[in-house]
Design a protein around this motif. Structure first.
Motif, PDB file in Angstrom:
ATOM      1  N   ASP A 195       0.936  -1.260  -0.032  1.00 44.54           N
ATOM      2  CA  ASP A 195       0.099  -0.139  -0.203  1.00 44.54           C
ATOM      3  C   ASP A 195       0.898   1.183   0.101  1.00 44.54           C
ATOM      4  O   ASP A 195       0.526   2.396  -0.610  1.00 44.54           O
ATOM      5  CB  ASP A 195      -0.900  -0.049   1.097  1.00 44.54           C
ATOM      6  CG  ASP A 195      -1.938  -1.110   1.195  1.00 44.54           C
ATOM      7  OD1 ASP A 195      -2.105  -1.634  -0.070  1.00 44.54           O
ATOM      8  OD2 ASP A 195      -2.477  -1.329   2.077  1.00 44.54           O
ATOM      9  N   ALA A 196       2.215   1.297   0.573  1.00 40.07           N
ATOM     10  CA  ALA A 196       2.999   2.509   0.892  1.00 40.07           C
ATOM     11  C   ALA A 196       3.882   2.480  -0.526  1.00 40.07           C
ATOM     12  O   ALA A 196       4.529   3.455  -0.469  1.00 40.07           O
ATOM     13  CB  ALA A 196       3.505   2.232   2.157  1.00 40.07           C
ATOM     14  N   VAL A 197       4.245   1.408  -1.302  1.00 42.26           N
ATOM     15  CA  VAL A 197       5.217   1.437  -2.040  1.00 42.26           C
ATOM     16  C   VAL A 197       4.547   1.326  -3.498  1.00 42.26           C
ATOM     17  O   VAL A 197       3.814   0.253  -3.818  1.00 42.26           O
ATOM     18  CB  VAL A 197       6.316   0.106  -1.906  1.00 42.26           C
ATOM     19  CG1 VAL A 197       7.199   0.245  -2.900  1.00 42.26           C
ATOM     20  CG2 VAL A 197       6.799   0.653  -0.601  1.00 42.26           C
ATOM     21  N   ASP A 198       4.593   2.320  -4.316  1.00 41.17           N
ATOM     22  CA  ASP A 198       4.223   2.212  -5.868  1.00 41.17           C
ATOM     23  C   ASP A 198       4.940   1.312  -6.762  1.00 41.17           C
ATOM     24  O   ASP A 198       4.420   0.453  -7.222  1.00 41.17           O
ATOM     25  CB  ASP A 198       4.041   3.533  -6.360  1.00 41.17           C
ATOM     26  CG  ASP A 198       2.970   4.485  -5.729  1.00 41.17           C
ATOM     27  OD1 ASP A 198       2.183   3.776  -5.090  1.00 41.17           O
ATOM     28  OD2 ASP A 198       3.255   5.771  -5.518  1.00 41.17           O
ATOM     29  N   ASN A 199       6.397   1.621  -7.012  1.00 35.85           N
ATOM     30  CA  ASN A 199       7.055   1.011  -7.838  1.00 35.85           C
ATOM     31  C   ASN A 199       8.093   0.216  -7.020  1.00 35.85           C
ATOM     32  O   ASN A 199       9.280   0.618  -6.544  1.00 35.85           O
ATOM     33  CB  ASN A 199       8.072   1.861  -8.433  1.00 35.85           C
ATOM     34  CG  ASN A 199       6.946   2.812  -9.488  1.00 35.85           C
ATOM     35  OD1 ASN A 199       5.938   2.138 -10.181  1.00 35.85           O
ATOM     36  ND2 ASN A 199       7.132   3.989  -9.458  1.00 35.85           N
ATOM     37  N   SER A 200       7.820  -1.216  -6.829  1.00 38.67           N
ATOM     38  CA  SER A 200       8.702  -2.104  -6.151  1.00 38.67           C
ATOM     39  C   SER A 200       9.508  -2.931  -6.865  1.00 38.67           C
ATOM     40  O   SER A 200       8.931  -3.544  -7.839  1.00 38.67           O
ATOM     41  CB  SER A 200       7.821  -2.874  -4.947  1.00 38.67           C
ATOM     42  OG  SER A 200       6.847  -3.867  -5.981  1.00 38.67           O
ATOM     43  N   LEU A 201      10.838  -2.995  -6.763  1.00 36.95           N
ATOM     44  CA  LEU A 201      11.788  -3.884  -7.516  1.00 36.95           C
ATOM     45  C   LEU A 201      12.863  -4.189  -6.634  1.00 36.95           C
ATOM     46  O   LEU A 201      13.376  -3.285  -6.073  1.00 36.95           O
ATOM     47  CB  LEU A 201      12.093  -3.092  -8.802  1.00 36.95           C
ATOM     48  CG  LEU A 201      13.001  -4.039  -9.788  1.00 36.95           C
ATOM     49  CD1 LEU A 201      12.379  -5.230 -10.018  1.00 36.95           C
ATOM     50  CD2 LEU A 201      13.719  -3.279 -10.897  1.00 36.95           C
ATOM     51  N   TYR A 202      12.911  -5.552  -6.340  1.00 38.03           N
ATOM     52  CA  TYR A 202      14.202  -5.967  -5.869  1.00 38.03           C
ATOM     53  C   TYR A 202      15.001  -6.905  -7.087  1.00 38.03           C
ATOM     54  O   TYR A 202      14.389  -7.717  -7.584  1.00 38.03           O
ATOM     55  CB  TYR A 202      13.865  -6.714  -4.700  1.00 38.03           C
ATOM     56  CG  TYR A 202      15.098  -7.535  -3.962  1.00 38.03           C
ATOM     57  CD1 TYR A 202      15.977  -6.736  -3.257  1.00 38.03           C
ATOM     58  CD2 TYR A 202      15.223  -8.956  -4.330  1.00 38.03           C
ATOM     59  CE1 TYR A 202      17.055  -7.904  -2.663  1.00 38.03           C
ATOM     60  CE2 TYR A 202      16.117  -9.729  -3.608  1.00 38.03           C
ATOM     61  CZ  TYR A 202      17.146  -9.047  -2.952  1.00 38.03           C
ATOM     62  OH  TYR A 202      18.007  -9.738  -2.540  1.00 38.03           O
ATOM     63  N   ALA A 203      16.324  -6.732  -6.984  1.00 39.38           N
ATOM     64  CA  ALA A 203      16.917  -7.571  -7.918  1.00 39.38           C
ATOM     65  C   ALA A 203      18.340  -7.861  -7.622  1.00 39.38           C
ATOM     66  O   ALA A 203      18.951  -7.032  -6.616  1.00 39.38           O
ATOM     67  CB  ALA A 203      17.093  -6.974  -9.420  1.00 39.38           C
ATOM     68  N   SER A 204      18.687  -9.169  -7.432  1.00 42.16           N
ATOM     69  CA  SER A 204      20.130  -9.471  -7.048  1.00 42.16           C
ATOM     70  C   SER A 204      20.717 -10.356  -8.208  1.00 42.16           C
ATOM     71  O   SER A 204      20.305 -11.064  -8.965  1.00 42.16           O
ATOM     72  CB  SER A 204      19.836 -10.026  -5.771  1.00 42.16           C
ATOM     73  OG  SER A 204      19.292 -11.608  -5.994  1.00 42.16           O
TER      74      SER A 204
END
Lengths: 317, 143
Positions: A195-204
């Motif tokens: 709800d608080a994050v619009d564009n979420s991306l995690y990459a490793s």
């Protein structure tokens, strides 16, 4: 100014503090339930897909899956020295739990210590394998929970933030003794964070190599972890409403953590291993530059970067 | 004549000590005798080698000793090579020591120098902490 700064950024799950422990258990239970639902969906999808396969394909599939079925559980006890900006670190006896079990493509992984991928519990589905590459869809904890409560001169600086579990696609390549792994996770599972994050991306991206010296197994690895600006801003940003005299407004940009680890294992017997490791993580500038982290790193028994060294004896089931 | 309880206790203690000394001497003698002259057969002083991951080569320092009733020319072989590891002339016992590297079990056997029959055998087992089925190839290094 007095108060408490309790963080659980990815990897720091087993804190002694009650708040963190409670949050961790909540996260663990939620993640397990989500994982089970996810797993059951995948099992049913997998079962229905199999009905359309030819007999020959089924035999081949059964043969390849048979090779991938199985797992292990490793429980270790040892001594760990840990220093980081998030908590007062550890200098003492520690318990280490690592394990993995895969069945018909579904797998559950547990990383709790002595491993560069210190990500806690993860659940996924291994859907495609080639000679050198394996592809999975899995959950990953992109960031642990954070609890900041500081009585500043003008008001209380208060930030209780949930952990962020995400779903992503993972590719693992094996070439001889070299392993590489890439993960892109764009979907947040945790509703509160979502709800608080619009564009979420995690990459490793991880690269590891193993050497054998007599019966010693030496492993070195390096990894990069990217978190989008919205994710980092959720955990490290300070809004005008939250800002206090010592914790001014801050907007975090995206950032990359760099982790490197070297470890050595020696087999004491068929079930017992001696292990030692050294890990160092240089946090992204947008994390280190945040007002909270600038204060945290100067607190007693804390440091700007994350360093961990340990020796342990493990039993492998 | 009645002996005092103290004296009785002293006698029991002395008796017990003598028995312990006798048993220990016997054990030491049998141990040294076993070390000096091995039993008939082929003995490996370490019969297992452990490596971390299945498929890894295992390094082990192996001591082999053998003893047979009739003296003759004998050769010690291993399943790793066709040529003998060592031969002895007109002997009924021998010892051999060497480092071995393998990812498969190694069988040691004794043959007469000019014979084909394996007179005695023993096996060094190669084992791993992480077996093949304990790890899917899609997993990251978990250890």
């Amino acid at each position: 100014m007095r108060g408490t700064l309790f963080f659980s950024p990815l990897r720091y799950s087993l804190h002694i503090n009650f708040f963190i422990k409670a949050n961790f258990m909540k996260t663990l239970i939620r993640q397990t339930l989500i994982g089970l639902c996810f797993g059951m969906t995948l099992v049913s999808l997998s079962a229905s897909a199999k009905n359309f396969e030819t007999e020959q394909a089924s035999e081949e599939s059964a043969e390849s899956e048979e090779n991938f079925n199985g797992g292990f559980l490793k429980i270790g006890l040892g001594y760990k020295v840990e220093e980081n900006p998030y908590n007062e670190g550890v200098n003492g006896v520690s318990l280490f739990v690592n394990g993995r079990y895969q069945w018909e493509g579904l797998f559950v992984e547990a990383f709790f210590g002595a491993n560069e991928r210190n990500e806690g519990l993860s659940i996924g589905y291994n859907f495609y394998n080639s000679e050198h590459w394996n592809f999975d869809i899995k959950t990953v904890m992109a960031h642990g929970n954070i609890y900041n409560e500081v009585y500043d001169v003008d008001k209380i600086f208060y930030q209780p933030l949930d952990s962020a579990t995400m779903i992503g696609l993972q590719a693992t390549g094996h070439y001889g003794q070299t392993t590489m792994q890439f993960l892109v996770a764009p979907y947040l599972i945790d509703a509160e964070v979502d709800d608080a994050v619009d564009n979420s991306l995690y990459a490793s991206a991880w690269l590891g190599h193993s050497w054998q010296i007599k019966n010693w197994s030496i492993h070195a690895s390096v990894g990069l972890e990217y978190r989008s600006s919205d994710i980092l801003d959720y955990y490290y940003g300070i809004s005008p409403e939250e800002a206090t005299a010592n914790f001014g407004q801050y907007q975090a940009s995206s950032g990359i953590d760099l982790t490197t680890q070297i470890s050595a294992s020696y087999p004491i017997s068929e079930d017992w291993l001696f292990e030692s490791y050294l890990r160092y993580t240089d946090l992204a500038d947008s994390i280190s530059d945040s007002p909270v982290m600038r204060v945290a790193k100067n607190e007693p028994n804390r440091a700007e970067a994350m360093t961990e060294v340990g020796v342990l004896i493990s039993y492998v089931f | 004549m009645k002996t005092s309880p103290l004296k009785q206790w002293k006698n029991i203690s002395v008796n017990l000590c003598c028995q312990i000394v006798l048993v220990l001497t016997g054990m030491l003698y049998s141990l040294s005798a076993a070390a000096a002259s091995p039993e008939i057969g082929l003995t490996l002083y370490s019969n297992q080698c452990v490596a971390v991951n299945q498929g890894m080569k295992c390094f082990v320092e192996i001591q082999v000793s053998w003893k047979i009733t009739k003296p003759d020319d004998y050769c010690l072989f291993s399943s790793q090579q066709d040529s003998p590891l060592q031969c002895w002339r007109n002997s009924n016992q021998g010892k051999f020591e060497q480092e071995f590297v393998s990812d498969k079990n190694i069988t040691f056997y004794l043959k007469q120098k000019y014979g084909d029959t394996q007179l005695m055998t023993n096996e060094l087992k190669i084992v791993w902490v992480y077996k093949k089925n304990s790890r899917s190839p899609s997993s990251w290094r978990m250890f």
